[in-house]
Design a protein around this motif. Structure first.
Motif, PDB file in Angstrom:
ATOM      1  N   ASP A 129       1.179  -0.810   0.066  1.00  0.00           N
ATOM      2  CA  ASP A 129       0.038  -0.103  -0.005  1.00  0.00           C
ATOM      3  C   ASP A 129       0.436   1.044  -0.223  1.00  0.00           C
ATOM      4  O   ASP A 129      -0.233   2.027   0.471  1.00  0.00           O
ATOM      5  N   SER A 130       2.217   1.305   0.032  1.00  0.00           N
ATOM      6  CA  SER A 130       2.977   2.856  -0.503  1.00  0.00           C
ATOM      7  C   SER A 130       2.094   2.768  -2.354  1.00  0.00           C
ATOM      8  O   SER A 130       1.848   2.143  -2.812  1.00  0.00           O
ATOM      9  N   ARG A 131       2.460   3.673  -2.460  1.00  0.00           N
ATOM     10  CA  ARG A 131       2.132   4.785  -2.974  1.00  0.00           C
ATOM     11  C   ARG A 131       2.795   5.986  -4.237  1.00  0.00           C
ATOM     12  O   ARG A 131       4.077   5.809  -3.691  1.00  0.00           O
ATOM     13  N   ILE A 132       2.760   5.586  -5.992  1.00  0.00           N
ATOM     14  CA  ILE A 132       3.418   6.176  -6.675  1.00  0.00           C
ATOM     15  C   ILE A 132       2.117   7.399  -7.187  1.00  0.00           C
ATOM     16  O   ILE A 132       0.909   6.825  -7.014  1.00  0.00           O
ATOM     17  N   TYR A 133       2.665   9.091  -6.872  1.00  0.00           N
ATOM     18  CA  TYR A 133       1.362   9.825  -7.468  1.00  0.00           C
ATOM     19  C   TYR A 133       1.823  10.287  -8.487  1.00  0.00           C
ATOM     20  O   TYR A 133       3.347  10.838  -8.507  1.00  0.00           O
ATOM     21  N   LEU A 205       2.624   8.947   4.993  1.00  0.00           N
ATOM     22  CA  LEU A 205       2.509  10.484   4.236  1.00  0.00           C
ATOM     23  C   LEU A 205       0.357  10.278   3.463  1.00  0.00           C
ATOM     24  O   LEU A 205       0.077  10.716   4.930  1.00  0.00           O
ATOM     25  N   ASN A 206       0.463   9.516   3.168  1.00  0.00           N
ATOM     26  CA  ASN A 206      -1.032   9.669   2.620  1.00  0.00           C
ATOM     27  C   ASN A 206      -1.744   9.438   3.868  1.00  0.00           C
ATOM     28  O   ASN A 206      -3.289   9.329   3.392  1.00  0.00           O
ATOM     29  N   GLY A 207      -1.624   8.224   5.303  1.00  0.00           N
ATOM     30  CA  GLY A 207      -2.508   8.316   5.990  1.00  0.00           C
ATOM     31  C   GLY A 207      -2.936   9.122   7.160  1.00  0.00           C
ATOM     32  O   GLY A 207      -3.846   8.820   8.234  1.00  0.00           O
ATOM     33  N   MET A 208      -1.930  10.272   6.842  1.00  0.00           N
ATOM     34  CA  MET A 208      -2.013  11.255   7.748  1.00  0.00           C
ATOM     35  C   MET A 208      -2.659  12.968   6.828  1.00  0.00           C
ATOM     36  O   MET A 208      -3.260  13.633   7.442  1.00  0.00           O
ATOM     37  N   ALA A 235       3.791  18.143   7.248  1.00  0.00           N
ATOM     38  CA  ALA A 235       2.605  17.756   7.834  1.00  0.00           C
ATOM     39  C   ALA A 235       1.726  16.704   7.799  1.00  0.00           C
ATOM     40  O   ALA A 235       0.987  16.444   8.716  1.00  0.00           O
ATOM     41  N   ALA A 236       2.735  15.397   7.017  1.00  0.00           N
ATOM     42  CA  ALA A 236       2.357  14.437   8.213  1.00  0.00           C
ATOM     43  C   ALA A 236       2.415  13.922   9.571  1.00  0.00           C
ATOM     44  O   ALA A 236       1.899  13.933  10.524  1.00  0.00           O
ATOM     45  N   THR A 246       8.177   7.950   4.826  1.00  0.00           N
ATOM     46  CA  THR A 246       9.269   8.585   3.438  1.00  0.00           C
ATOM     47  C   THR A 246       9.006   8.625   2.387  1.00  0.00           C
ATOM     48  O   THR A 246       7.972   8.902   2.016  1.00  0.00           O
ATOM     49  N   VAL A 247       9.262   9.226   1.765  1.00  0.00           N
ATOM     50  CA  VAL A 247       9.438  10.431   0.648  1.00  0.00           C
ATOM     51  C   VAL A 247       9.564  10.450  -0.774  1.00  0.00           C
ATOM     52  O   VAL A 247      11.056  10.368  -0.073  1.00  0.00           O
TER      53      VAL A 247
END
Length: 255
Positions: A129-133, A205-208, A235-236, A246-247
């Protein structure tokens, strides 16, 4: 293809150690983020093993065209897609075998997202569930699909925003490296445009942070990727920082 990039990681506000890992392999235009799980430092071992194995496989196959691959090429996939998938499958096997042989690491695993730029294309691979945007202009789009219980429910049922918000098992993932001896890897390719910025991130990140706020931060910091990474992590943490974050940001500046 000419790229600009930056990456950062943070333990968050609640955890005592960081189980995330990131890797930028500049000579291969390969970027990876992994979110380990298992506790007692096992998650950190799994995530580091994942990205180092894929990086090692890319170096070997780049240096020697005749090197024997651990997996056959899948028909219908491009060479680059097969290469990325094979590296991730190899990482899965190594993590699974290591966990099987060491009682203290039994059950460890990790997510992974990876993007490789080759020719005029971007090749994406992921498990978990880690992501790429992708940010194109001022519009951000999610270009991976979470392998999570929540996402399975969303696809099966028409959940409301409130039902999604209150879902009790948000952190349950249905696919990860190290869970089984073999793994299905999602791969895709697309043709980036000049100015596109890709964000690879763990769910810390996207969870927060809401997608709309991630998009805003990326737009506001498009000229300074290092600052963009810092602002996303800030922001997280401001949103609770309950997980490691991690980003990586990668911008296509010339084709």
């Amino acid at each position: 293809m000419k790229l600009r990039y930056a990456g950062n990681t943070h333990v968050g506000m609640k955890r005592t150690h960081n189980e995330d890992n990131l890797l930028i392999l500049q000579e291969e235009n390969l970027y990876m983020v992994a979110d380990g799980m298992g506790g007692h430092a096992s998650g950190e071992v799994a995530s580091e093993m994942a990205i180092s194995t894929v990086a090692e496989f890319f170096k070997e196959t780049s240096a020697d065209d005749d090197v024997t691959w651990p997996y056959k090429m899948e028909k219908g996939r491009r060479y680059e897609e097969n290469r990325l998938a094979a590296g991730i499958k190899l990482a899965n096997l190594r993590i699974f075998e290591t966990a099987s042989q060491n009682a203290s690491q039994r059950g460890m695993g990790t997510t992974i997202v990876a993007i490789n730029f080759s020719g005029n294309s971007a090749y994406l691979g992921h498990v978990g569930d880690s992501r790429i945007y992708r940010l194109r202009g001022d519009k951000m789009e999610l270009v991976t699909e979470d392998h999570s219980l929540l996402n399975d429910y969303i696809k099966m049922k028409d959940l409301t925003e409130q039902e999604i918000e209150n879902f009790p098992h948000k952190n349950v993932i249905v696919r990860a490296l190290g869970m089984k001896e073999t793994v299905q890897v999602d791969v895709a390719h697309e043709e980036p445009q000049i100015g596109d910025i890709y964000l690879l991130c763990t769910d810390g990140l996207n969870g927060m942070v809401k997608d709309s706020d991630i998009e805003r931060i990326m737009v506001e910091n498009r000229t300074n990727l290092e600052a963009g990474c810092e602002k996303l992590i800030e922001a997280a943490n401001a949103g609770g920082g309950t997980d490691n974050c991690t980003v990586i940001l990668v911008e296509v500046i010339e084709k």
